[in-house]
Design a protein around this motif. Structure first.
Motif, PDB file in Angstrom:
ATOM      1  N   GLY A  53       0.816  -1.211   0.000  1.00  0.00           N
ATOM      2  CA  GLY A  53       0.000   0.000   0.000  1.00  0.00           C
ATOM      3  C   GLY A  53       0.845   1.255   0.000  1.00  0.00           C
ATOM      4  N   TYR A 100      -1.515  -2.965  -7.504  1.00  0.00           N
ATOM      5  CA  TYR A 100      -1.683  -3.189  -6.061  1.00  0.00           C
ATOM      6  C   TYR A 100      -2.533  -4.435  -5.796  1.00  0.00           C
ATOM      7  CZ  TYR A 100      -3.451  -2.956  -1.400  1.00  0.00           C
ATOM      8  OH  TYR A 100      -3.797  -3.300  -0.126  1.00  0.00           O
ATOM      9  N   VAL A 101      -3.641  -4.583  -6.531  1.00  0.00           N
ATOM     10  CA  VAL A 101      -4.521  -5.729  -6.289  1.00  0.00           C
ATOM     11  C   VAL A 101      -3.786  -7.036  -6.544  1.00  0.00           C
ATOM     12  CG1 VAL A 101      -6.571  -6.923  -7.116  1.00  0.00           C
ATOM     13  CG2 VAL A 101      -6.668  -4.492  -6.667  1.00  0.00           C
TER      14      VAL A 101
ATOM     15  N   LEU B  86      -8.111   5.385  -5.133  1.00  0.00           N
ATOM     16  CA  LEU B  86      -6.861   4.630  -5.089  1.00  0.00           C
ATOM     17  C   LEU B  86      -6.348   4.558  -3.652  1.00  0.00           C
ATOM     18  CD1 LEU B  86      -4.713   3.152  -6.696  1.00  0.00           C
ATOM     19  CD2 LEU B  86      -3.521   5.311  -7.011  1.00  0.00           C
ATOM     20  N   VAL B  87      -6.398   5.683  -2.946  1.00  0.00           N
ATOM     21  CA  VAL B  87      -5.954   5.698  -1.553  1.00  0.00           C
ATOM     22  C   VAL B  87      -6.840   4.772  -0.721  1.00  0.00           C
ATOM     23  CG1 VAL B  87      -5.512   7.146   0.443  1.00  0.00           C
ATOM     24  CG2 VAL B  87      -5.081   8.035  -1.832  1.00  0.00           C
ATOM     25  N   LEU B  89      -8.407   2.178  -1.799  1.00  0.00           N
ATOM     26  CA  LEU B  89      -8.088   0.791  -2.164  1.00  0.00           C
ATOM     27  C   LEU B  89      -6.876   0.282  -1.398  1.00  0.00           C
ATOM     28  CD1 LEU B  89      -8.137  -1.732  -4.068  1.00  0.00           C
ATOM     29  CD2 LEU B  89      -6.688  -0.432  -5.608  1.00  0.00           C
ATOM     30  N   VAL B  90      -5.791   1.070  -1.382  1.00  0.00           N
ATOM     31  CA  VAL B  90      -4.555   0.517  -0.852  1.00  0.00           C
ATOM     32  C   VAL B  90      -4.527   0.477   0.673  1.00  0.00           C
ATOM     33  CG1 VAL B  90      -3.248   1.191  -2.888  1.00  0.00           C
ATOM     34  CG2 VAL B  90      -3.258   2.695  -0.910  1.00  0.00           C
ATOM     35  N   PHE B  91      -5.330   1.311   1.337  1.00  0.00           N
ATOM     36  CA  PHE B  91      -5.249   1.314   2.801  1.00  0.00           C
ATOM     37  C   PHE B  91      -6.474   0.728   3.493  1.00  0.00           C
ATOM     38  CE2 PHE B  91      -2.221   4.963   2.092  1.00  0.00           C
ATOM     39  CZ  PHE B  91      -1.111   4.192   2.371  1.00  0.00           C
ATOM     40  N   ARG B 335     -11.632  -5.367  -3.125  1.00  0.00           N
ATOM     41  CA  ARG B 335     -10.488  -4.764  -3.819  1.00  0.00           C
ATOM     42  C   ARG B 335     -10.731  -4.684  -5.311  1.00  0.00           C
ATOM     43  NH1 ARG B 335      -6.759  -8.441  -1.512  1.00  0.00           N
ATOM     44  NH2 ARG B 335      -6.111  -7.645   0.505  1.00  0.00           N
TER      45      ARG B 335
END
Lengths: 118, 576
Positions: A53, A100-101, B86-87, B89-91, B335
């Motif tokens: 992340g 990322y996924v 996007l933020v 998604l990643v956190f 996700r």
């Protein structure tokens, strides 16, 4: 087929008994029983996911962060702002998300393989 | 704008919304269906629903209007709205789904085992939700007023009635269909006219002055001022005026207006020569396109960074966005859904800049008369004209109304969910319906009382508050073991509270100008770090209050569902 439905034979099944309970060691039970070792496993997964992340977030910041400054020092080229903000930034956003996924799912697969002891 | 075309278009959208909602109602059977669509919504349908819900009128109409008035820098809004996902998604996305909670207060309570954190989160969710609903209802009134001449309250009431009917009747399952449908409707409604407009632009010799800064008149243009307004000139300008300017009557006289602000009375006709820059107008701030414009002019770089921080980090805390993730079947789907959402939203946001650029080219006077928000609606009529222009205008009107409906239903659903769980005495579907009514009636009443609060201002405020309160709660709650209930409360109060106070003070016009004004108008740049720091420091100071179940909860957030299923304490399913 018996005539009377009450005479039908019924198979009663239970939860399959674990055969590996005592002998075989499985990291999975460490997590289930919340031992210190189990926490270490969870921590390692969290760390790899957080790393993925943060990588994406850092790329995003490096990509987008300098843009207002660039636009500010090059006001003679308005087409740049239109091109970048109107179109250019969206494909990298989607690509970053896809990366990322993939990475996060791979982390989870690796982790599952580790704790299921396969 | 020809109302013979617009009224059927809006009616059709309302009818289709009710029909699709009824379709969902037929298969909405259980309580779980009602709240979270039984958590069986696949990534594609869910992503279309999330996007449909997210793309509000501020996106459909407001961005083009902003670009028309203030130039391409305003394109930071759609970029921020997209990058926020996007933020998220990643956190946040997968752990949030795995937390098994239904609302942000659920998350707060599950993570911190504290009723007081839950209550504070609930209050903030309802506050942010109402703040966001208010401009939706007002914008609907404004749009219907521009389109058909209906009284201003009518559009808001219409949206409220349709939303209450669909949400209360079918809950999450039927809303999912409605919103997925409305995403495609909005995309079509914006895409098809854009293609025709681009063809017309091409046929016009593809003039490129639209991209020049500042916007200028291409040909001699007569502008009739319908409402008294103040125009701001950055440089002296010569116009021909018939009517009253700065308190003096003129009749077809050439005037040299010095730089500064000039008052133009209603009914005045101004004639601009080709090449004149388009002056900025301020018609009492009733539109969506005046987001704290003055602070932005004073310190553009600071304002841009403030906007970036608020939108990038604020998206994850918006109540109507968060609630949608609980309808995914599992964390992995959550996700993947987010990736599809990024694609869908990004595709949509390629279109408003087209309208903004063409608006600068063909309808620059809209910036002057304060009707820039109508740019999207009137462009087909101005550029193409005839029956074709009217039909395309009707399509856009329908799309705009779909935008009001979908965002308003999503917000209503989220606010009603929190009201049912945390405010009303007993739970159950009947009380959910009561909460739905409550969720809409309060902002509707407020919009009647407050009057014209610009849409983008209120939306920006909601983003800033969410970024400085929910973002620290979610990010630290998911990734940091040391978070304590007192830390969470202090951080949310310090971050969210200060952001709220700052923007309220700006709107009330407290600080006159200078650096303090910009600081308060774009609070995210300092209020987000304040929220994070307070949360971390207070948590460290109260380390003895770390909840006992922290390790188990974090394991649940991060372990894939397949692994977690074997654990003895099964994930708490929601029984609202």
């Amino acid at each position: 087929m018996p005539q009377d439905p009450t005479e039908r034979r019924v198979v009663v099944t239970g939860v399959p008994r674990r055969t590996r309970g005592l002998g075989g060691y499985r990291p999975r039970t460490e997590i289930d029983e919340q031992t210190t070792l189990g926490h270490t496993y969870v921590r390692s997964l969290m760390r790899s996911q957080l790393l993925a992340g943060l990588t994406v977030f850092a790329v995003l910041v490096l990509l987008v962060g300098p843009l207002p400054l660039v636009f500010a020092v090059r006001p003679q080229n308005p087409g740049l702002v239109w091109g970048v903000l109107g179109f250019g930034v969206y494909p990298p956003l989607v690509l970053l998300a896809r990366w990322y996924v993939k990475r996060a799912e791979r982390n989870e697969r690796d982790f599952a393989r580790l704790v299921e002891d396969r | 704008m020809n109302q013979n075309y617009a009224v059927p278009a809006v009616a059709l959208v309302v009818l289709a919304t009710v029909l699709v909602g009824a379709l969902g109602l037929r298969i909405s059977r259980t309580t779980s269906d009602f709240y979270v669509a039984s958590r069986t919504v696949g990534p594609r349908l869910n992503a279309a629903a999330i996007s449909g819900e997210y793309l509000s009128a501020a996106s459909f109409l407001g961005i083009a209007g902003l670009v028309l008035v203030q130039g391409p820098d305003m394109l930071w809004y759609p970029v921020g709205y997209t990058a926020g996902y996007l933020v998220l998604l990643v956190f946040v996305a997968a752990p949030l789904r795995r937390s098994g909670a239904y609302t942000l207060p659920d998350f707060a309570e599950a993570r911190l085992e504290s009723r007081s954190v839950r209550r504070l989160a609930a209050a903030l969710v309802v506050g942010v939700g109402w703040l966001y609903l208010l401009p939706q209802l007002q914008g609907a009134g404004l749009t219907l007023h521009v389109l058909t001449g209906a009284p201003r309250w009518f559009g808001g009431v219409l949206v409220a009635v349709v939303v209450v009917a669909t949400v209360a009747a079918g809950g999450m399952r039927s809303i999912t269909f409605v919103q997925a449908f409305q995403y495609w409707l909005k995309l079509t409604a914006l895409l098809v006219p854009a293609l025709f407009l681009l063809l017309a632009w091409h046929g016009d010799g593809a003039p490129r002055v639209a991209f020049d800064e500042p916007a200028a008149f291409r040909e001699q243009r007569t502008v009739r001022v319908d409402d008294t307004l103040d125009i701001k000139l950055a440089a002296p300008l010569t116009v021909t005026a018939t009517g009253t300017v700065d308190g003096t009557r003129h009749h077809a006289q050439r005037l040299l207006l010095p730089a500064g602000t000039h008052r133009v009375e209603r009914g005045t006709r101004l004639v601009f020569a080709p090449g004149d820059p388009v002056p900025g107008g301020d018609a009492g701030g009733s539109g969506m396109s005046t987001p704290l414009a003055h602070a932005r002019q004073e310190r553009p770089l600071y304002a841009t960074y403030g906007l970036i921080v608020a939108t990038f980090l604020g998206t994850m805390g918006l109540p109507h966005v968060v609630v949608r993730f609980y309808t995914s079947p599992h964390g992995v789907a959550a996700r993947r859904t987010t990736v599809v959402v990024l694609g869908l939203i990004g595709a949509f946001y390629l279109l408003p800049p087209v309208y903004g650029a063409l608006g600068r080219l063909y309808a620059p006077e809209l910036a002057l008369t304060g009707q820039a928000d109508a740019a999207v609606l009137v462009l087909p009529h101005l550029v193409i004209g005839g029956v074709g222009g009217n039909l395309l205008g009707a399509l856009l009107a329908g799309g705009a109304f779909a935008a009001f409906l979908s965002t308003a239903s999503g917000l209503t659903l989220a606010v009603a969910g929190v009201l049912t769980q945390d405010v009303l005495p007993t739970r159950g579907v009947r009380h959910f319906r009561l909460a739905t009514l409550l969720a809409v009636v309060v902002p509707l009443a407020a919009s009647a009382l407050v009057g014209g609060l610009p849409v983008a201002d209120a939306v920006g405020l909601a983003f800033a508050v969410s970024a400085s309160s929910f973002c620290p709660l979610l990010v630290l709650g998911i990734w940091w073991r040391g978070l304590t209930p007192p830390g969470a409360v202090a951080g949310m109060v310090a971050g969210g509270g200060s952001a709220l106070l700052a923007v309220t003070a700006t709107m009330a016009g407290l600080p006159g100008g200078g650096p303090l004004h910009a600081l308060l108008a774009w609070p995210a740049l300092w209020s987000v770090p304040l929220g994070f720091l307070t949360m971390i420091l207070v948590s460290l100071a109260t380390a003895s209050r770390i909840p006992a179940g922290t390790a188990a909860i974090l394991a649940r957030f991060h372990l894939p569902e397949a692994l977690y299923a074997g654990q003895r304490t099964a994930p708490r399913e929601v029984q609202p």
